[in-house]
Motif scaffolding. Structure first.
Motif, mmCIF file in Angstrom:
data_model
loop_
_atom_site.group_PDB
_atom_site.id
_atom_site.type_symbol
_atom_site.label_atom_id
_atom_site.label_comp_id
_atom_site.label_asym_id
_atom_site.label_seq_id
_atom_site.Cartn_x
_atom_site.Cartn_y
_atom_site.Cartn_z
ATOM 1 N N SER A 102 17.176 -43.324 -34.029
ATOM 2 C CA SER A 102 16.867 -42.428 -35.147
ATOM 3 C C SER A 102 15.719 -41.495 -34.780
ATOM 4 O O SER A 102 14.781 -41.879 -34.060
ATOM 5 N N SER A 103 15.769 -40.287 -35.306
ATOM 6 C CA SER A 103 14.715 -39.303 -35.017
ATOM 7 C C SER A 103 13.384 -39.675 -35.643
ATOM 8 O O SER A 103 12.359 -39.078 -35.301
ATOM 9 N N LYS A 104 13.351 -40.656 -36.561
ATOM 10 C CA LYS A 104 12.077 -41.046 -37.180
ATOM 11 C C LYS A 104 11.113 -41.633 -36.151
ATOM 12 O O LYS A 104 9.892 -41.629 -36.368
ATOM 13 N N HIS A 105 11.638 -42.128 -35.035
ATOM 14 C CA HIS A 105 10.781 -42.738 -34.016
ATOM 15 C C HIS A 105 10.003 -41.704 -33.213
ATOM 16 O O HIS A 105 9.041 -42.064 -32.520
ATOM 17 N N ILE A 106 10.420 -40.444 -33.259
ATOM 18 C CA ILE A 106 9.758 -39.418 -32.441
ATOM 19 C C ILE A 106 9.164 -38.308 -33.287
ATOM 20 O O ILE A 106 8.673 -37.312 -32.744
ATOM 21 N N GLU A 107 9.184 -38.450 -34.608
ATOM 22 C CA GLU A 107 8.724 -37.368 -35.480
ATOM 23 C C GLU A 107 7.239 -37.072 -35.310
ATOM 24 O O GLU A 107 6.814 -35.934 -35.406
ATOM 25 N N GLU A 108 6.430 -38.074 -35.086
ATOM 26 C CA GLU A 108 4.985 -37.882 -34.983
ATOM 27 C C GLU A 108 4.531 -37.603 -33.549
ATOM 28 O O GLU A 108 3.342 -37.684 -33.253
ATOM 29 N N GLY A 109 5.473 -37.297 -32.684
ATOM 30 C CA GLY A 109 5.117 -37.020 -31.302
ATOM 31 C C GLY A 109 4.845 -38.258 -30.478
ATOM 32 O O GLY A 109 4.274 -38.184 -29.381
#
Length: 339
Positions: A67-74
């Motif tokens: 999921s893209s939530k794992h990389i949202e905060e950089g």
């Protein structure tokens, strides 16, 4: 109009209340650019987003799906991290970055899927009316009647006039291009999910559309078309020993689709920037006092609605112009000798 105003205010109010400082570059390009997640709105200071699937293939560790939530905060996840441009890269042991094969379902990809599904439903609903009725005895009404009007207008006034006698051969592609661009333009104006994705303002999309026109022109061009390119009717000294005119004609083969690509991309992108710039007034005046912010916010929302209505016209015009120019280019490749 009042309903649209209410929707726009409802979407913008929680943003303006929580606004502190605004980075215009991030604000503008964050809205029109692609991303691995789809930001919907901000509620009580917290972003409300749809986390889309990231699908990448590393040269060393193979396929990864998460999921893209794992990389949202950089943050790094499974050896992958977002770079400064918002693109996913793989972190190497020596600290360098390598771009993996990326086939993720991004915001623009999901928007393209949704808009394509809408287009298919439009076609199927229109076809269902003709399947259930005898068009020679009963004129279509409502949605089917509107679609017939648009189809006949584009085919009779544009495709038939520009392409020539064998226009029916190209009508399926040209009509599909018209409605594809029109639907995506309209959905790009809608300020809430699943609208708002910048599909036709993405140069990869417009390049693909222009490529289809380029192939239709040059694969199905007749012998007179190629004669005019390789051996045009100009003085011989312009063709040999230096093939000046053939070279210009060959360059023209590529500049025509290039102009199609840039025209659609630039006009739609500029429209999004203008609309976002008007709405940004709400955020930029948040610290200037309640009275000034309230007054300018009302003006911004009203003017934003006016520009949205104007964008409806632009959405149609850009689809019409792309189809018309594509028809003209195809028609020029189907011309016969006048001798």
């Amino acid at each position: 109009m009042k309903r649209l105003l209410g929707i726009l205010v409802a979407l913008l109010l929680p943003l303006s209340l929580g606004a502190q400082d605004i980075d215009m570059d991030e604000y503008l390009f964050g809205h029109v650019g692609d991303s691995y997640g789809w930001h919907i709105t901000t509620f009580k200071g917290e972003p409300v987003s749809i986390h889309l699937p990231v699908i990448v293939r590393s040269k060393t560790t193979g396929w990864h799906v998460f999921s893209s939530k794992h990389i949202e905060e950089g943050e790094e996840y499974q050896g992958f991290v977002l770079n400064e441009d918002g693109k996913l890269v793989e972190l190497q042991p020596d600290g360098s970055y390598v771009k993996p094969l990326d086939i993720s379902i991004t915001k623009n990809v999901l928007g393209l899927m949704v808009n394509s599904l809408i287009l298919v439903l439009i076609v199927l609903l229109t076809a269902r009316w003709y399947k259930r009725h005898d068009a020679t005895k009963q004129a279509p009404r409502g949605f089917a009647g509107m679609m017939e009007m648009l189809i006949m207008m584009v085919e009779d006034d544009v495709i038939k006039e520009c392409v020539g006698p064998d226009y029916r051969k190209y009508s399926p592609y040209l009509l599909t291009a018209f409605f594809f661009i029109f639907v995506n333009n309209l959905m790009g104006i809608v300020p809430f999910f699943p609208g708002g994705a910048n599909i036709t303002g993405n140069i990869a999309i417009t390049m693909t559309l222009a490529l289809f026109t380029f192939l239709a022109v040059n694969i199905f061009g007749n012998k007179h078309y190629w004669k005019d390119i390789l051996w045009p009717d100009v003085p011989t000294w312009l063709k040999v020993p230096l093939p000046l005119m053939p070279l210009i004609e060959i360059i023209g083969m590529f500049t025509k689709p290039f102009s199609l690509m840039v025209r659609l991309f630039a006009n739609i992108l500029a429209g999004h920037f203008m609309l976002l710039g008007v709405i940004a007034v709400i955020f930029l005046t948040a610290k200037m006092g309640v009275g000034l912010n309230a007054g300018l916010s009302v003006i911004s929302v009203v003017f934003g609605i006016f520009m949205d209505v104007l964008e409806l016209l632009v959405a149609f015009i850009q689809a019409y112009v792309f189809t018309m120019l594509s028809s003209v280019f195809i028609g020029l490749s189907r011309q016969h000798s006048t001798e």
